[in-house]
Design a protein around this motif. Structure first.
Motif, PDB file in Angstrom:
ATOM      1  N   GLY A   1       0.818  -1.203   0.000  1.00  0.00           N
ATOM      2  CA  GLY A   1       0.000   0.000   0.000  1.00  0.00           C
ATOM      3  C   GLY A   1       0.853   1.254   0.000  1.00  0.00           C
ATOM      4  N   PHE A   2       1.937   1.246   0.763  1.00  0.00           N
ATOM      5  CA  PHE A   2       2.818   2.405   0.788  1.00  0.00           C
ATOM      6  C   PHE A   2       3.515   2.568  -0.556  1.00  0.00           C
ATOM      7  CE2 PHE A   2       6.353   5.083   2.225  1.00  0.00           C
ATOM      8  CZ  PHE A   2       5.674   5.980   3.044  1.00  0.00           C
ATOM      9  N   ASP A   3       3.880   1.449  -1.181  1.00  0.00           N
ATOM     10  CA  ASP A   3       4.447   1.522  -2.527  1.00  0.00           C
ATOM     11  C   ASP A   3       3.472   2.195  -3.492  1.00  0.00           C
ATOM     12  OD1 ASP A   3       6.736   0.209  -1.707  1.00  0.00           O
ATOM     13  OD2 ASP A   3       6.125  -1.753  -2.459  1.00  0.00           O
ATOM     14  N   ALA A   4       2.192   1.828  -3.383  1.00  0.00           N
ATOM     15  CA  ALA A   4       1.181   2.424  -4.255  1.00  0.00           C
ATOM     16  C   ALA A   4       1.068   3.927  -4.015  1.00  0.00           C
ATOM     17  CB  ALA A   4      -0.176   1.744  -4.027  1.00  0.00           C
ATOM     18  N   LEU A   5       1.205   4.339  -2.751  1.00  0.00           N
ATOM     19  CA  LEU A   5       1.176   5.762  -2.420  1.00  0.00           C
ATOM     20  C   LEU A   5       2.325   6.497  -3.106  1.00  0.00           C
ATOM     21  CD1 LEU A   5       0.219   8.213  -0.708  1.00  0.00           C
ATOM     22  CD2 LEU A   5       1.679   7.345   1.127  1.00  0.00           C
ATOM     23  N   LEU A   6       3.531   5.948  -3.030  1.00  0.00           N
ATOM     24  CA  LEU A   6       4.686   6.585  -3.666  1.00  0.00           C
ATOM     25  C   LEU A   6       4.532   6.617  -5.182  1.00  0.00           C
ATOM     26  CD1 LEU A   6       7.596   5.049  -1.544  1.00  0.00           C
ATOM     27  CD2 LEU A   6       6.536   7.306  -1.303  1.00  0.00           C
ATOM     28  N   GLU A   7       3.991   5.546  -5.747  1.00  0.00           N
ATOM     29  CA  GLU A   7       3.748   5.512  -7.189  1.00  0.00           C
ATOM     30  C   GLU A   7       2.745   6.589  -7.586  1.00  0.00           C
ATOM     31  OE1 GLU A   7       4.971   3.588  -9.690  1.00  0.00           O
ATOM     32  OE2 GLU A   7       6.302   2.330  -8.479  1.00  0.00           O
ATOM     33  N   ALA A   8       1.696   6.764  -6.782  1.00  0.00           N
ATOM     34  CA  ALA A   8       0.683   7.768  -7.093  1.00  0.00           C
ATOM     35  C   ALA A   8       1.263   9.174  -7.010  1.00  0.00           C
ATOM     36  CB  ALA A   8      -0.499   7.621  -6.128  1.00  0.00           C
TER      37      ALA A   8
ATOM     38  N   ASN B   1      -4.737  12.667   4.874  1.00  0.00           N
ATOM     39  CA  ASN B   1      -5.074  13.216   3.557  1.00  0.00           C
ATOM     40  C   ASN B   1      -4.785  12.275   2.394  1.00  0.00           C
ATOM     41  OD1 ASN B   1      -6.066  15.599   4.592  1.00  0.00           O
ATOM     42  ND2 ASN B   1      -4.128  16.695   4.403  1.00  0.00           N
ATOM     43  N   PHE B   2      -4.533  11.024   2.661  1.00  0.00           N
ATOM     44  CA  PHE B   2      -4.476  10.067   1.554  1.00  0.00           C
ATOM     45  C   PHE B   2      -5.251   8.812   1.934  1.00  0.00           C
ATOM     46  CE2 PHE B   2      -0.322   9.264   3.733  1.00  0.00           C
ATOM     47  CZ  PHE B   2      -0.464   7.906   4.057  1.00  0.00           C
ATOM     48  N   ALA B   3      -5.880   8.234   0.944  1.00  0.00           N
ATOM     49  CA  ALA B   3      -6.667   7.012   1.130  1.00  0.00           C
ATOM     50  C   ALA B   3      -6.095   5.938   0.221  1.00  0.00           C
ATOM     51  CB  ALA B   3      -8.136   7.265   0.805  1.00  0.00           C
ATOM     52  N   ILE B   4      -5.942   4.745   0.750  1.00  0.00           N
ATOM     53  CA  ILE B   4      -5.410   3.622  -0.014  1.00  0.00           C
ATOM     54  C   ILE B   4      -6.446   2.509  -0.004  1.00  0.00           C
ATOM     55  CG2 ILE B   4      -3.544   1.941  -0.242  1.00  0.00           C
ATOM     56  CD1 ILE B   4      -1.750   3.851   1.325  1.00  0.00           C
ATOM     57  N   GLY B   5      -7.013   2.238  -1.166  1.00  0.00           N
ATOM     58  CA  GLY B   5      -7.984   1.169  -1.290  1.00  0.00           C
ATOM     59  C   GLY B   5      -7.374  -0.050  -1.951  1.00  0.00           C
ATOM     60  N   GLN B   6      -8.077  -1.150  -1.884  1.00  0.00           N
ATOM     61  CA  GLN B   6      -7.594  -2.387  -2.510  1.00  0.00           C
ATOM     62  C   GLN B   6      -8.775  -3.191  -3.014  1.00  0.00           C
ATOM     63  OE1 GLN B   6      -5.128  -4.825  -0.001  1.00  0.00           O
ATOM     64  NE2 GLN B   6      -4.436  -6.120  -1.677  1.00  0.00           N
ATOM     65  N   SER B   7      -8.672  -3.629  -4.250  1.00  0.00           N
ATOM     66  CA  SER B   7      -9.723  -4.448  -4.849  1.00  0.00           C
ATOM     67  C   SER B   7      -9.093  -5.425  -5.825  1.00  0.00           C
ATOM     68  CB  SER B   7     -10.739  -3.552  -5.573  1.00  0.00           C
ATOM     69  OG  SER B   7     -11.734  -4.325  -6.207  1.00  0.00           O
ATOM     70  N   ASN B   8      -9.381  -6.677  -5.639  1.00  0.00           N
ATOM     71  CA  ASN B   8      -8.845  -7.739  -6.514  1.00  0.00           C
ATOM     72  C   ASN B   8      -7.323  -7.674  -6.615  1.00  0.00           C
ATOM     73  OD1 ASN B   8     -11.490  -8.657  -7.140  1.00  0.00           O
ATOM     74  ND2 ASN B   8     -11.690  -7.040  -8.689  1.00  0.00           N
ATOM     75  N   GLY B   9      -6.687  -7.378  -5.485  1.00  0.00           N
ATOM     76  CA  GLY B   9      -5.232  -7.366  -5.451  1.00  0.00           C
ATOM     77  C   GLY B   9      -4.582  -6.091  -5.931  1.00  0.00           C
TER      78      GLY B   9
END
Length: 360
Positions: free
Chosen positions: A134-141, A241-249
């Motif tokens: 999830g943190f990786d996804a935050l940095l990517e975003a 101030n950031f939201a991290i969701g997850q769906s189907n991996g």
């Protein structure tokens, strides 16, 4: 020409017919409930909207009075930036990795209202370590947003009313807080002064004096970052101030609270994020920096010069950190494990800050 026009009132924004149009599905009834436990440091008000029987995802409304909101006050938000970015269509240009989470805006008395999805369930739990993926996804975003607006001349449009970089870099300045407190009754200014007064307990007094002067007058940071291509900087990326969701991996990321976006160096966002995720980041600072740099570089058309980027990166990180260290000093004053972590983090940053100061 604006892409979107704000609705005339909060009532129009939350009208079932308008929500049916926005959501592209029938909405018959709307129940609005004030929210008292929102994770906010400002004087904004919030409402949670339940649609029909509550089985479908709800919505969230943020209501801002610029005369009362301390962030709007210290950053001179006379053009209502969150509304302007939505109205001018910049949010629609956000990359697929990063959602601005703004559905519509409306006039509200002397301020404005922002309608967004209710992402409360996807907000990080304060103090809880985030999952690495999830943190990786935050940095990517974050990197995707910066790359999408890298060197974008549209950010110069005065209609956006973007926050001046100087206002961001000095918004927790102890000297300015003392002056603001005479004109504005927000509790935050006393907290800022108290935090800066506590800093010499945990950091070298000479270094604190340099940082304090820089926070009061950030001109040296601005000069050091002049050669860096400007991009869209959110400037308030922290767990609230950031939201991290997850769906189907797959992960999705949304950045919320667009109260002080600016055109500036991407590394300002990186520094601010590092300052506000002492407990939440799942791996060391150097790894966070490396992962962000990799995500950014993969999206830019040309490679960044290593020596140039090191300077821009370190100075920008220093600029972001300047606005968080007074709060960490307050957190370090206790005797529990969290306080010890805050204190050791302030100590860890000292040589990094000195290196950044050498670039000014």
């Amino acid at each position: 020409m604006p892409v979107h026009i704000p609705l005339p009132s909060l009532e129009a924004l939350t009208d079932p017919a308008e929500l049916s149009r926005l959501l592209e599905r029938p909405v018959t009834t709307v129940t609005a409930v004030p929210v008292d436990d929102a994770q906010t440091s400002t004087e904004a008000r919030f409402q949670r909207l339940t649609l029909d029987d509550g089985s479908a995802p709800g919505l969230f409304v943020k209501i801002v009075d610029p005369a009362q909101d301390w962030v709007a006050y210290v950053t001179a938000d006379d053009r209502r930036r969150a509304v302007a970015l939505w109205s001018e269509g910049l949010f629609e240009r956000m990359p697929s990795e990063a959602d601005a989470a703004v559905l519509a805006c409306a006039e509200w008395e002397d301020g404005y209202a922002v309608l967004m999805p209710d992402l409360g369930a996807q907000l990080p739990v304060s103090g809880a370590v985030l999952a690495p993926a999830g943190f990786d996804a935050l940095l990517e975003a974050m990197a995707a947003m910066h790359a999408a607006f890298w060197g974008d001349a549209s950010l110069d449009d005065p209609h956006l009313g973007l926050c001046a970089p100087e206002a961001f870099l000095s918004h927790t300045s102890p000297g300015r807080a003392a002056r603001h407190r005479k004109q504005h009754d927000s509790w935050i200014f006393g907290v800022v002064e108290e935090g800066w007064d506590a800093l010499p307990t945990f950091m070298d007094a000479g270094l604190v004096a340099e940082l304090r002067a820089l926070n009061d007058d950030p001109a040296p940071i601005l000069r050091a970052l002049e050669a860096c291509p400007r991009t869209l900087v959110h400037s308030d990326i922290r767990p609230a101030n950031f939201a991290i969701g997850q769906s189907n991996g797959a992960h999705s990321v949304a950045f919320i609270d667009w109260g002080r976006p600016l055109a500036g160096a991407a590394s300002l966002d990186l520094g601010y994020l590092l300052g506000w995720t002492v407990f939440e980041r799942p791996y060391p600072v150097d790894e966070v920096i490396a992962n962000y740099e990799d995500a950014l570089q993969r999206r830019l058309p040309t490679r960044l010069d290593a020596a140039w980027w090191e300077r821009v990166r370190d100075v920008g990180i220093l600029g972001g950190l300047l606005n968080t260290i007074c709060f960490h000093a307050l957190g370090a004053r206790g005797e529990d494990e969290a306080a010890a972590t805050e204190a050791s983090t302030l100590g860890w940053w000292q040589p990094r800050m000195r290196r950044a100061l050498s670039y000014l």
